[in-house]
Design an enzyme around this catalytic site. Structure first.
Site, mmCIF file in Angstrom:
data_model
loop_
_atom_site.group_PDB
_atom_site.id
_atom_site.type_symbol
_atom_site.label_atom_id
_atom_site.label_comp_id
_atom_site.label_asym_id
_atom_site.label_seq_id
_atom_site.Cartn_x
_atom_site.Cartn_y
_atom_site.Cartn_z
ATOM 1 C CE LYS A 26 8.679 10.889 1.197
ATOM 2 N NZ LYS A 26 7.599 10.486 1.999
ATOM 3 C CD GLU A 57 0.755 11.049 -0.470
ATOM 4 O OE1 GLU A 57 1.898 11.393 0.353
ATOM 5 O OE2 GLU A 57 0.105 10.366 -0.814
ATOM 6 C CG ASP A 104 6.338 4.645 3.601
ATOM 7 O OD1 ASP A 104 5.927 5.247 2.857
ATOM 8 O OD2 ASP A 104 6.409 4.791 5.067
ATOM 9 C CB SER A 105 4.511 4.026 -1.958
ATOM 10 O OG SER A 105 5.750 4.192 -2.620
ATOM 11 C CD GLU A 122 4.165 9.328 5.715
ATOM 12 O OE1 GLU A 122 3.225 9.325 6.808
ATOM 13 O OE2 GLU A 122 4.449 8.660 5.000
ATOM 14 C CG ASP A 173 9.192 7.384 2.609
ATOM 15 O OD1 ASP A 173 9.160 8.633 3.221
ATOM 16 O OD2 ASP A 173 8.158 6.953 1.569
#
Ligand code: KIV
Length: 274
Positions: free
Chosen positions: A123, A192, A55-56, A125, A94
């Site tokens: 993925k 990260e 999602d960057s 978070e 993501d």
């Protein structure tokens, strides 16, 4: 005529079970973010194991200040484009902010990312309540990569993009979260921006592989945002990045140099770690 960005199938597809096998064999996992078919084909042809549609993309593709505005529709769109360019690399997508806020929403998001986007793994978070979501996804045959440390979707809670786990109590909490995530059934864990010694401890204690970004050389694999790898980062370069295009004449050569540096352990070096 325009070239079709699809990699020639030069190697067998990289699969989810191979993540653990790589860890057991002590062979590094090489991962890179990717957002379109042309870069996917180049990444694939370069022998990179895992393509992460991060999602960057909200920041490096869409120009937002953070990842929070990224929608599931945008993730599905980029994921499907990347899928069309890949033939071997594992496609990981993501789950954007709030798209896994409860189990039904998470299952619906994962279904779209896998069925429409072609992802093989999702993925997400965080830990805590996220472990319940991970367990539900795994029960429904959705392979999960977890993400701890500097989780960009928590940027406002953190008050900025800062290294996490420096204080002893924070470090212990991260270790505990990593164990809970593995118990919930995650197949891999992105770490990260955490101190290298903490990432090394988590890597030692878990049976699942860790994939680091700003987490030191001991992780079982590494991931970078492709724009950082190509020196496209605007403003101050984050310590953990490296411009692999500098001194090379093609993106393919930069990808190959990154792959080799991760495999032989020369990247990340001490100067890229905390
Ligand atoms: O969104 C992303 O690209 C990521 C990587 C930085 C790990 O989560």
């Amino acid at each position: 005529m325009y070239p079709t960005p699809r990699a020639a199938p030069a190697r067998a597809p990289f699969t989810v079970p191979q993540l653990r096998q790589r860890k057991q064999a002590g062979e590094k996992i090489v991962a890179l973010t990717c957002y379109d078919a042309s870069f996917a084909a180049c990444l694939d042809a370069s022998g990179i194991d895992l393509a992460l549609v991060g999602d960057s993309l909200g920041m490096v593709v869409q120009g937002h200040a953070n990842t929070l505005p990224v929608t599931v529709d945008a993730m599905v769109y980029h994921c499907a484009a990347v899928a069309r360019g890949l033939s071997s690399a594992l496609l990981v997508a993501d789950m954007p902010f709030m798209s896994f806020r409860d189990v039904p929403t998470a299952l619906a998001t994962a279904a779209r990312l896998m069925a429409e986007g072609g992802a093989a793994m999702v993925k997400l978070e965080g830990a805590g309540w996220v472990c319940e979501v991970i367990a539900a996804l795994v029960r429904h045959d959705v392979p999960v990569c977890a993400h701890l440390g500097l989780t960009p979707q928590s940027v406002h809670r953190f008050g900025g993009y800062r290294v996490q786990g420096r204080a002893d109590d924070e470090a212990e909490k991260l270790v505990e979260s990593a164990h809970r995530i593995a118990e919930a059934g995650a197949e891999a864990l992105v770490l990260e921006c955490v101190p290298a010694a903490l990432a090394a401890r988590i890597t030692r204690e878990l049976a699942i592989p860790t994939i680091g970004i700003g987490a030191g050389p001991a992780c079982d694999g590494q991931v970078l945002v492709v724009h950082d790898l190509l020196g496209l980062t605007s403003g101050k370069r984050p310590r953990f990045t490296h411009n692999f295009l500098a001194g090379r004449d093609s993106i393919a050569a930069a990808f190959a140099a990154y792959r080799d540096a991760v495999r032989d352990g020369s990247f990340p070096a001490v100067e890229h770690s905390y």
